[in-house]
Design an enzyme around this catalytic site. Structure first.
Site, PDB file in Angstrom:
ATOM      1  N   HIS A 278       0.874  -1.180   0.000  1.00 29.42           N
ATOM      2  CA  HIS A 278       0.000   0.000   0.000  1.00 29.42           C
ATOM      3  C   HIS A 278       0.911   1.230   0.000  1.00 29.42           C
ATOM      4  O   HIS A 278       2.011   1.182   0.559  1.00 29.42           O
ATOM      5  CB  HIS A 278      -0.832   0.117   1.281  1.00 29.42           C
ATOM      6  CG  HIS A 278      -1.762  -1.020   1.566  1.00 29.42           C
ATOM      7  ND1 HIS A 278      -1.356  -2.177   2.173  1.00 29.42           N
ATOM      8  CD2 HIS A 278      -3.092  -1.155   1.369  1.00 29.42           C
ATOM      9  CE1 HIS A 278      -2.390  -2.984   2.329  1.00 29.42           C
ATOM     10  NE2 HIS A 278      -3.469  -2.387   1.848  1.00 29.42           N
TER      11      HIS A 278
ATOM     12  N   ASP B 196       2.457   1.737   3.312  1.00 28.40           N
ATOM     13  CA  ASP B 196       3.493   0.799   3.779  1.00 28.40           C
ATOM     14  C   ASP B 196       4.866   1.285   3.353  1.00 28.40           C
ATOM     15  O   ASP B 196       5.859   1.050   4.030  1.00 28.40           O
ATOM     16  CB  ASP B 196       3.301  -0.601   3.173  1.00 28.40           C
ATOM     17  CG  ASP B 196       1.946  -1.180   3.473  1.00 28.40           C
ATOM     18  OD1 ASP B 196       1.477  -1.005   4.599  1.00 28.40           O
ATOM     19  OD2 ASP B 196       1.360  -1.794   2.555  1.00 28.40           O
TER      20      ASP B 196
HETATM   21  C1  XLS Z   1      -7.621  -6.923   4.452  1.00 29.67           C
HETATM   22  C2  XLS Z   1      -7.176  -7.059   3.080  1.00 29.67           C
HETATM   23  C3  XLS Z   1      -6.020  -6.148   2.681  1.00 29.67           C
HETATM   24  C4  XLS Z   1      -5.900  -6.091   1.191  1.00 29.67           C
HETATM   25  C5  XLS Z   1      -5.093  -4.944   0.687  1.00 29.67           C
HETATM   26  O1  XLS Z   1      -8.361  -7.727   4.985  1.00 29.67           O
HETATM   27  O2  XLS Z   1      -6.847  -8.393   2.837  1.00 29.67           O
HETATM   28  O3  XLS Z   1      -4.848  -6.592   3.280  1.00 29.67           O
HETATM   29  O4  XLS Z   1      -5.356  -7.268   0.677  1.00 29.67           O
HETATM   30  O5  XLS Z   1      -5.635  -3.713   1.022  1.00 29.67           O
END
Ligand code: XLS
Ligand code: NI
Ligand code: NI
Length: 455
Positions: free
Chosen positions: A104, A107
C-alpha cells in the site's frame, strides 16, 4: 547494501527436499521444477506483502506490538524508518527467493501533514523501491492505496457521505495507480475495507453503490489514460472492519460489475480467509470466479475454523489448497496474478526468523498443492466424471432447451406423451473424494522428487 536485519539466515533458501531436517530449507518448493509444462515459480508467482510482514508490530486490540522490528520502533524519523523497512524487506525477499512483492502507499512511505507532503514522501520512497527492484530483480505483483487507516475514511472512501473524502481517495488512488504503472506492477488492487456500513440507520445504500460505481469507473478510465496494462482487481470481503462490506464475495462483485458496465475492466483478488468469512470455501470462490472469467489473483492465507475473524494465518492445509489450485490450473492459471502472502504471524512469533519459517511453510504448502492439482489435471481424475455427469446436455434435447427451441409448452407436451423417463444417478461424491485423497497421498512420491535443480 545492508545485510543486517536477517543476519541469522543465509540466503537464498535452498531446496532440501522431504528428507532435509533444516527448517530453513524448502521441502517441496523448487522454482525451476517443471509442472504441467511450466516452472513452479511461474505457476505460483509468490509475493511477500509489506503490510503484515513489515509494517505491523504485532499489536492487537488488547496489547502492544511484540515483534522484533527495529524499523517500527517509536521515535524514529519517519522517512529514515521507511528506508530501513524497505532495506529489510528486500533483504528478506532476496534471501527467501520470491519473485514479487505487494504494498500500500502507506506501507512504503509515511503519511505527511498534507496531501502534498504525503505525495512527496511516496515519490521519494518509490525511487528507492525502484532502485531496490533493479538491484534484486524482485518485481511488483500489485500496488494499492490505503483508504481505510486514516480517520478521514472512517465512514468510507468512495462511499463516504462527504464528497470531499471521495475526492481525497481519488487523489490517493490516482497517484498509486501511476506509481504501480511506473514500477511495472502486474496488477492494481482495490480492497474496500471501509466501503460498507456499520448501521443501516444512517446509510443510503443506493447512493453509496452509485458512488462506488463512479469511483471504479474513474479508476478504469485513468488506467487507460496512462496506458497501464496491468489488471485492475477488486478484493472481496464480507465484513471487518465494517459490519457489512459491499464487495461481499465474488458473486456480489460480479453482479456489481455487470450492473455498472464494468465487466472486462475488473477481475477479483480472492483471499482465502475472506472466502471463509463469507461462508464459502476458498475452492468455491475460485471456481466461481474462474467460471465467470474474473479470476485475477490470490491473497493466500487461512482462517481459524473456531472463530469468525480474519486471522490471516499462513496457509498449511494441502488438502484445502489442492482443490483451489486444481480449479486455477485447469482454468489456465493465474495470468497477471499470483499468490500474495497476505498473512500475519501469530503475536508470539516475535523473532524476525519466524517470518522465514512462516513463508517457507506457506510456499511448500502451495507447491505441494500445485503438484496434487497437476496430478488431478494430468489424470483427468475429476474432469471425466464431471463431463459424464452432464453428457445429456450434449444431446439434441439438451441443446434445444438451451438454444430456446423448446418452451414450457413443448416440454410439457413431450413429457405428457411419455417421451422422457429420467432415472436418478449417483453423484459419486465419496468416490470422488477418495480420488482426490489418492492424489494427495500419491503426491508424497512426487513432491520431493523434482528431477532438477537443488537451489
Ligand atoms: C484486508 C485485506 C487487505 C488487502 C489490501 O483484509 O486483505 O490486506 O489485501 O488492502
Ligand atoms: Ni488481502
Ligand atoms: Ni484478510
Amino acid at each position: 547494501m545492508n545485510d543486517d536485519y536477517f543476519g541469522d539466515v543465509t540466503g537464498p533458501i535452498a531446496f532440501g527436499g522431504l528428507d532435509s531436517a533444516d527448517p530453513l530449507s524448502f521441502k517441496v518448493y523448487q522454482p525451476d521444477r517443471v509442472v504441467l509444462g511450466k516452472r513452479m515459480e511461474d505457476h505460483l508467482r509468490v509475493a511477500v506483502c509489506l503490510w503484515h510482514s513489515f509494517n505491523w508490530s504485532g499489536s492487537d486490540v488488547f496489547g502492544a506490538g511484540t515483534f522484533d522490528r527495529p524499523w517500527l520502533a517509536p521515535g524514529l524519523d519517519p522517512m529514515a524508518a521507511a528506508r530501513t523497512k524497505l532495506d529489510a524487506a528486500f533483504e528478506f525477499m532476496t534471501k527467501l527467493g520470491v519473485p514479487f512483492f505487494c504494498f500500500h502507499d502507506r506501507d512504503l512511505a509515511p503519511e505527511g501533514r498534507t496531501f502534498a507532503e504525503s505525495a512527496t514522501n511516496l515519490d521519494a520512497m518509490v525511487a528507492e523501491a525502484e532502485a531496490q527492484m533493479a538491484r534484486t530483480g524482485v518485481k511488483l505483483l500489485w500496488g494499492t492505496a490505503n483508504l481505510f487507516s486514516h480517520p478521514r475514511y472512517a465512514a468510507g472512501a468512495a462511499t463516504n457521505p462527504d464528497p470531499e473524502v471521495f475526492a481525497y481517495a481519488a487523489a490517493q488512488v490516482k497517484q498509486m495507480l501511476e506509481v504501480t504503472h511506473r514500477l511495472g506492477g502486474a496488477n492494481y488492487v482495490l480492497w474496500g475495507g471501509r466501503e460498507g456500513y456499520e448501521t443501516l440507520l444512517n446509510t443510503d445504500l443506493g447512493r453509496e453503490e452509485a458512488q462506488l460505481a463512479r469511483f471504479l469507473t474513474m479508476v478504469a478510465e485513468h488506467k487507460h489514460r496512462i496506458g497501464f496494462t496491468g489488471t485492475l482487481l477488486l478484493e472481496p470481503k464480507p465484513q471487518e472492519p465494517t459490519k457489512h462490506q459491499y464487495d461481499y464475495d465474488c458473486a456480489t462483485v460480479d453482479g456489481f460489475l455487470v450492473r455498472h458496465g464494468l465487466s472486462g475492466e475488473y477481475k477479483v483478488n480472492i483471499e482465502v480467509n475472506h472466502a471463509t468469512l463469507a461462508g464459502h470455501s476458498f475452492h468455491h470462490e475460485v471456481a466461481y470466479a474462474a467460471g465467470r472469467g474474473i479470476l485475477g489473483s490470490v491473497d493466500v492465507n487461512r482462517g481459524d475454523y473456531q472463530n469468525g475473524w480474519d486471522t490471516d494465518q499462513f496457509p498449511n492445509s494441502v488438502d484445502e489448497l489442492s482443490l483451489a489450485l486444481y480449479e486455477i490450473v485447469r482454468s489456465g492459471g493465474l495470468t497477471t496474478g499470483g499468490f500474495n502472502f497476505d498473512t500475519k504471524l501469530r503475536r508470539q512469533s516475535m523473532d524476525r526468523t519466524d517470518l522465514f519459517y512462516a513463508h517457507i511453510g506457506g510456499m511448500d504448502t502451495l507447491a505441494r498443492a500445485l503438484v496434487v492439482a497437476a496430478g488431478m489435471v494430468e489424470r483427468e481424475t475429476l474432469a471425466r466424471h464431471r463431463e459424464a455427469r452432464y453428457a445429456g446436455w450434449g444431446t439434441q434435447l439438451g441443446s434445444e432447451i438451451l438454444s430456446g427451441k423448446q418452451t414450457l409448452e413443448t416440454l410439457a407436451a413431450r413429457t405428457a406423451a411419455g417421451e422422457f423417463d429420467p432415472h436418478p444417478v449417483s453423484g459419486r461424491q465419496e468416490l470422488l473424494e477418495n480420488m482426490v485423497n489418492r492424489e494427495i497421498w500419491a503426491a508424497d512420491r512426487r513432491s520431493g522428487a523434482g528431477p532438477d535443480s537443488r537451489r
